[in-house]
Design a protein around this motif. Structure first.
Motif, short mmCIF file in Angstrom:
data_model
loop_
_atom_site.label_atom_id
_atom_site.label_comp_id
_atom_site.label_asym_id
_atom_site.label_seq_id
_atom_site.Cartn_x
_atom_site.Cartn_y
_atom_site.Cartn_z
N SER A 145 17.57 -13.28 -34.59
CA SER A 145 17.57 -14.73 -33.88
C SER A 145 18.72 -14.75 -32.78
O SER A 145 18.30 -15.52 -31.77
CB SER A 145 17.32 -15.95 -34.67
N GLY A 146 19.70 -14.53 -32.94
CA GLY A 146 20.78 -14.65 -31.93
C GLY A 146 20.45 -13.57 -30.80
O GLY A 146 20.68 -14.05 -29.67
N HIS A 147 20.08 -12.53 -31.16
CA HIS A 147 19.70 -11.42 -30.03
C HIS A 147 18.32 -11.94 -29.45
O HIS A 147 18.43 -11.94 -28.12
CB HIS A 147 19.42 -10.00 -30.65
N MET A 169 27.79 -15.23 -16.04
CA MET A 169 26.78 -14.45 -16.88
C MET A 169 27.51 -13.68 -17.98
O MET A 169 27.42 -13.59 -19.26
CB MET A 169 25.93 -13.69 -16.14
N ALA A 170 28.77 -13.02 -17.56
CA ALA A 170 29.24 -11.95 -18.47
C ALA A 170 30.15 -12.72 -19.40
O ALA A 170 30.19 -12.30 -20.71
CB ALA A 170 30.39 -11.16 -17.51
N LEU A 181 7.45 -15.99 -22.43
CA LEU A 181 8.31 -17.17 -23.11
C LEU A 181 7.58 -17.82 -24.11
O LEU A 181 7.42 -19.14 -24.15
CB LEU A 181 9.00 -18.05 -21.96
N ASN A 182 6.86 -17.19 -25.23
CA ASN A 182 6.31 -17.89 -26.07
C ASN A 182 6.86 -17.60 -27.60
O ASN A 182 5.94 -17.49 -28.42
CB ASN A 182 4.67 -17.59 -25.95
N GLU A 224 15.92 -14.25 -24.65
CA GLU A 224 14.97 -15.06 -23.86
C GLU A 224 15.47 -15.50 -22.85
O GLU A 224 14.90 -16.11 -21.92
CB GLU A 224 14.81 -16.31 -25.21
N GLN A 225 16.89 -15.96 -22.98
CA GLN A 225 17.70 -16.54 -21.73
C GLN A 225 17.51 -15.59 -20.68
O GLN A 225 17.49 -15.90 -19.41
CB GLN A 225 19.19 -16.83 -22.27
#
Length: 317
Positions: free
Chosen positions: A21-23, A1-2, A59-60, A28-29
């Motif tokens: 969007s990257g954050h 994960m790290a 998660l929408n 979301e992950q």
């Protein structure tokens, strides 16, 4: 994960929207991981239908703006990694719980959220209430759990306590929940301008203010810098609500992904309804200028937060 977190943090970002969007993708992950079917320590079972309703409410899609503010505020003070991502996800759980409950027939009675059926429509009212309750309590579980990330200094007990306490205050009777109560009361007894501002600072602004101060807490900032970030959060929180009320008057439901014009139909007073669209746009400009001024001491490191303030005021959905 790290390793995956570090890799995503180091990826080049060429625009604010790509950074946002990257954050959002990282958050979301993390939310998908937190809402999987595996029981955690102390849990007996995760009921399938309840978990599905929670996932439907979280998660929408969505811009994940509040987590973005946590992550970028922490970055001002050199903090990133799993603890920051966890705090961002915890705040999003509280935000999504509030949306699930706000949409209920006893509250705002909405059928559509982010272009999808609201949780009580996709499931039922009782399940929606329990999904919101579960997300709220999960948020504090997340904040109280150490990440186990060995490569970075752990959060101190004081930092973790401040994060928990701050979220409880921002979400509770004197913050978001109290603001929702005032909002419901406004349908019968329309507040004056000061009352509208107070309502909005609680219902919408409190979590946004917390998002910015939480980043400072995570980064071990001084009290003065925590206050500066909190004040920045207050300014953009008011801007967010002003922009939202303006869109409720001017945008269509397809663009917003939810019903529009409901405040006017319910008889609720808003500042754009009181003063008009042009006045509102001028206020938004002033709030953005105020937010930018508050970030001046941080120089170029605050570029993404300054862009966030502008984005909040100028958003179209």
């Amino acid at each position: 994960m790290a390793a995956s977190v570090a890799a995503m943090e180091s990826a080049p970002v060429t625009s604010f929207k790509e950074r946002l969007s990257g954050h959002a993708a990282r958050v979301e992950q993390e939310l998908r991981r937190l809402l999987d079917a595996r029981e955690r320590a102390g849990e007996i079972v995760r009921p399938e239908r309840l978990l599905a309703a929670m996932r439907h409410g979280v998660l929408n899609g969505g811009k994940r703006l509040r987590p973005f503010l946590v992550i970028e505020s922490a970055a001002l003070f050199g903090r990133s990694g799993e603890d920051v991502l966890a705090a961002a996800a915890a705040l999003e759980c509280v935000h999504c719980y509030s949306l699930i409950h706000d949409d209920l027939p006893a509250m705002d009675d909405d059928d559509l959220r982010r272009g999808q059926p609201t949780v009580h429509k996709a499931y039922d009212e009782a399940t929606a209430i329990l999904a919101g309750d579960s997300l709220l309590t999960l948020a504090f579980d997340i904040l109280a759990t150490e990440s186990g990330e060995a490569a970075r200094p752990p959060l101190s007990p004081r930092q973790r306590l401040d994060l928990v306490k701050g979220l409880a205050v921002a979400a509770g009777i004197g913050g978001m929940a109290g603001g929702q109560a005032l909002d419901l009361a406004a349908e019968k007894d329309r507040p004056d301008e000061a009352g509208i501002i107070r309502l909005q600072a609680m219902k919408t602004g409190a979590l946004i203010r917390y998002a910015c101060e939480a980043g400072a807490i995570l980064g071990g900032a001084t009290f003065a810098d925590r206050e500066r970030l909190a004040e920045f959060g207050s300014a953009i929180g008011l801007a967010f609500q002003l922009a939202d009320d303006l869109l409720d008057l001017t945008a269509d439901a397809a663009a917003m992904g939810k019903a529009t014009g409901k405040d006017a139909a319910a008889g609720k007073g808003t500042l754009p309804a009181l003063h008009g669209a042009e006045w509102t746009r001028q206020q938004l400009k002033g709030l953005v200028d105020q937010a930018h001024d508050l970030l001046e001491p941080f120089g170029a490191k605050a570029a993404a937060l300054k862009q966030a303030a502008t984005f909040i005021a100028e958003r179209k959905s």
